[in-house]
Scaffold this motif. Structure first.
Motif, short mmCIF file in Angstrom:
data_model
loop_
_atom_site.label_atom_id
_atom_site.label_comp_id
_atom_site.label_asym_id
_atom_site.label_seq_id
_atom_site.Cartn_x
_atom_site.Cartn_y
_atom_site.Cartn_z
N PRO A 1 0.81 -1.22 0.00
CA PRO A 1 0.00 0.00 0.00
C PRO A 1 0.85 1.27 0.00
O PRO A 1 0.50 2.27 -0.63
CB PRO A 1 -0.82 -0.11 1.29
CG PRO A 1 -0.88 -1.56 1.58
CD PRO A 1 0.41 -2.15 1.06
N ALA A 2 1.99 1.24 0.67
CA ALA A 2 2.84 2.43 0.77
C ALA A 2 3.43 2.83 -0.58
O ALA A 2 3.92 3.95 -0.73
CB ALA A 2 3.97 2.18 1.77
N GLU A 3 3.35 1.92 -1.55
CA GLU A 3 3.98 2.19 -2.85
C GLU A 3 3.00 2.69 -3.91
O GLU A 3 3.43 3.05 -5.00
CB GLU A 3 4.60 0.91 -3.41
CG GLU A 3 5.88 0.50 -2.75
CD GLU A 3 6.32 -0.87 -3.24
OE1 GLU A 3 5.78 -1.38 -4.24
OE2 GLU A 3 7.20 -1.44 -2.58
N VAL A 4 1.70 2.64 -3.61
CA VAL A 4 0.77 2.96 -4.69
C VAL A 4 -0.07 4.21 -4.43
O VAL A 4 -0.46 4.50 -3.29
CB VAL A 4 -0.17 1.77 -5.03
CG1 VAL A 4 0.62 0.61 -5.60
CG2 VAL A 4 -0.96 1.34 -3.84
N ASN A 5 -0.32 4.94 -5.52
CA ASN A 5 -1.18 6.12 -5.49
C ASN A 5 -2.48 5.78 -6.21
O ASN A 5 -2.46 5.33 -7.36
CB ASN A 5 -0.51 7.29 -6.21
CG ASN A 5 0.74 7.78 -5.49
OD1 ASN A 5 1.00 7.35 -4.36
ND2 ASN A 5 1.47 8.65 -6.13
#
Ligand SMILES: Nc1ncnc2c1ncn2[C@@H]1O[C@H](COP(=O)(O)OP(=O)(O)O)[C@@H](O)[C@H]1O
Ligand SMILES: CC(=O)OP(=O)(O)O
Ligand SMILES: [Mg+2]
Length: 401
Positions: free
Chosen positions: A196-200
């Motif tokens: 989740p921390a990697e996606v916008n």
């Protein structure tokens, strides 16, 4: 205080793994009973048309009926296997930014927020009051629609009005449907096989109420609903964005009272106001017959969506996925197609064949070559509320003082 505070409730017994979730809306009560041992759904139901002809009288009667339906199925609320009860609460103001164990003081605070959500918070309070009377021994947890949006930065959360007035009356963007935006953005990262921390992600929650949000690395940075659930997208019966001058004009020129303007914008606007129907299925049928009003309603709805996709693309800079969820988002291929058609310059390439396939699970509907993934991800606010509720029941925070 009457000593019914549940913060000190003992931890549930090992086989008490069930959670009841109550979602008390302005005219309906939805409930689900889940077993958190395997997250299975044991029962779900809906009591509709509260206060309307042919429906039950009020929220208390609706909750009585829900309790009776569960009992008839051998799943009564007196069961020792029930660990906790979770409540959807729409407005948590600036204070509640996480799921919260309900005490008398918490209920009072939710009551203080009624002016900011007059259609929703009173129903939520009734649900809480009835449930606490039925099971005063159980932990009861409030899960707030506004919580996920508490990270929206000031530049996006502030309205450009006099600061002193804004602060005195709590006027700012709070945002709603946060439980859904959180659940769906996390599920989208999973679908993409990334952290989740990697996606916008741009999440489009299109139900009766509708809202968009921009989520950067799992953190919400903008959302379309504001002080109340009226701003933003076109909804079933709500207008979404209008020039605030419209309100002034209606009061001055049409002589409408505040309550009349409220009813107009909340109940007689949106798709219903534009064409007389608020159900996207019915609008689709009418469009197929060449109905001009239904077509216009659809076009206004879709135009607003495209605006927010564009705006939130600019807010995020890099977008990895645009995700559709809730009744319209999950089911209307026509809305999805029209909302994103011609956006190849933004890196969005729909796959019309994939998009038209009827399916129930999370899925991609973009072309494999699309730089921005387009996904359909079913929301499950009740499961998300049950998870938060169970987690707090198992691990209540240490009482301070
Ligand atoms: N097959 C479908 N095609 C188009 N729209 C649909 C379909 N099924 C449901 N909807 C729309 O979904 C809306 C309800 O969405 P939902 O998320 O269930 O609402 P709520 O906000 O009450 O939870 C209905 O108004 C209806 O227009
Ligand atoms: C906050 C809100 O708009 O909720 P709903 O979509 O359930 O009306
Ligand atoms: Mg819904």
């Amino acid at each position: 205080m009457n000593g019914r505070a549940t913060t000190g409730a003992a931890r549930p017994a090992a086989d008490a793994t069930r959670v009841l979730v109550l979602n008390s809306g302005s005219s309906s009560v939805k409930y689900q009973l889940l077993d958190m041992a395997d997250e299975s759904r044991l029962a779900s139901g809906l009591v509709e048309r509260i206060g309307e002809e042919g429906g039950v009288a009020d929220h208390t009667a609706a909750l009585d009926r829900a309790a009776r339906e569960l009992k008839d199925r051998g799943l009564g609320l007196d069961s020792p296997r029930l660990a906790a009860i979770g409540h959807r609460v729409v407005h948590g103001g600036t204070r509640f930014t996480a799921p919260t164990l309900i005490t008398d003081e918490v209920v009072e605070e939710i009551r203080r927020l009624v002016p900011l959500a007059p259609l929703h918070n009173p129903a939520n309070i009734t649900g809480i009051t009835v449930a606490r009377e039925l099971r005063p021994d159980l932990p009861q947890v409030a899960v707030f629609d506004t919580a996920f949006h508490s990270t929206v930065p000031e530049a996006a959360a502030r309205y450009a009005i006099d600061t002193e007035t804004a602060d005195r009356y709590g006027i700012r963007r709070y945002g709603f449907h946060g439980t859904s935006h959180a659940f769906v953005s996390a599920a989208t990262a999973e679908l993409l096989g990334r952290a989740p921390a990697e996606v916008n992600v741009i999440v489009l929650h299109l139900g009766n109420g509708a809202s968009a949000s921009a989520v950067r690395g799992g953190v919400c940075v903008d959302t379309s609903m504001g002080l109340t659930p009226l701003e933003g997208l076109v909804m079933g019966t709500r207008s979404g964005d209008v020039d605030p001058g419209v309100l002034l004009h209606l009061e001055r020129e049409a002589g409408m009272s505040t309550d009349e303007v409220d009813r107009l914008l909340n109940k007689r606007s949106g798709l219903l106001g534009l064409c007389g129907d608020n159900d996207m299925r019915e609008i689709g049928r009418r469009m197929a017959e060449g109905d001009a009003a239904a077509q216009l309603a659809f076009d206004v709805y879709v135009h607003r969506l495209r605006r927010y996709v564009g705006a939130f693309t600019a807010v995020l800079g890099r977008v990895d996925a645009v995700v559709f969820t809730a009744g319209v988002g999950e089911n209307s291929a026509a809305v999805r197609e029209a909302a994103l058609r011609g956006l190849e310059p933004l890196g969005i390439e729909m796959d019309s064949v994939r998009n038209a396939v009827r399916a129930s699970g999370p899925r991609l509907v973009s072309a494999p070559s699309s730089r921005v993934a387009v996904a359909v991800v079913p929301t499950d606010e009740e499961l998300a509320i049950a998870r938060d509720t169970y987690a707090l029941a198992l691990h209540p925070p240490q009482e301070v003082g």
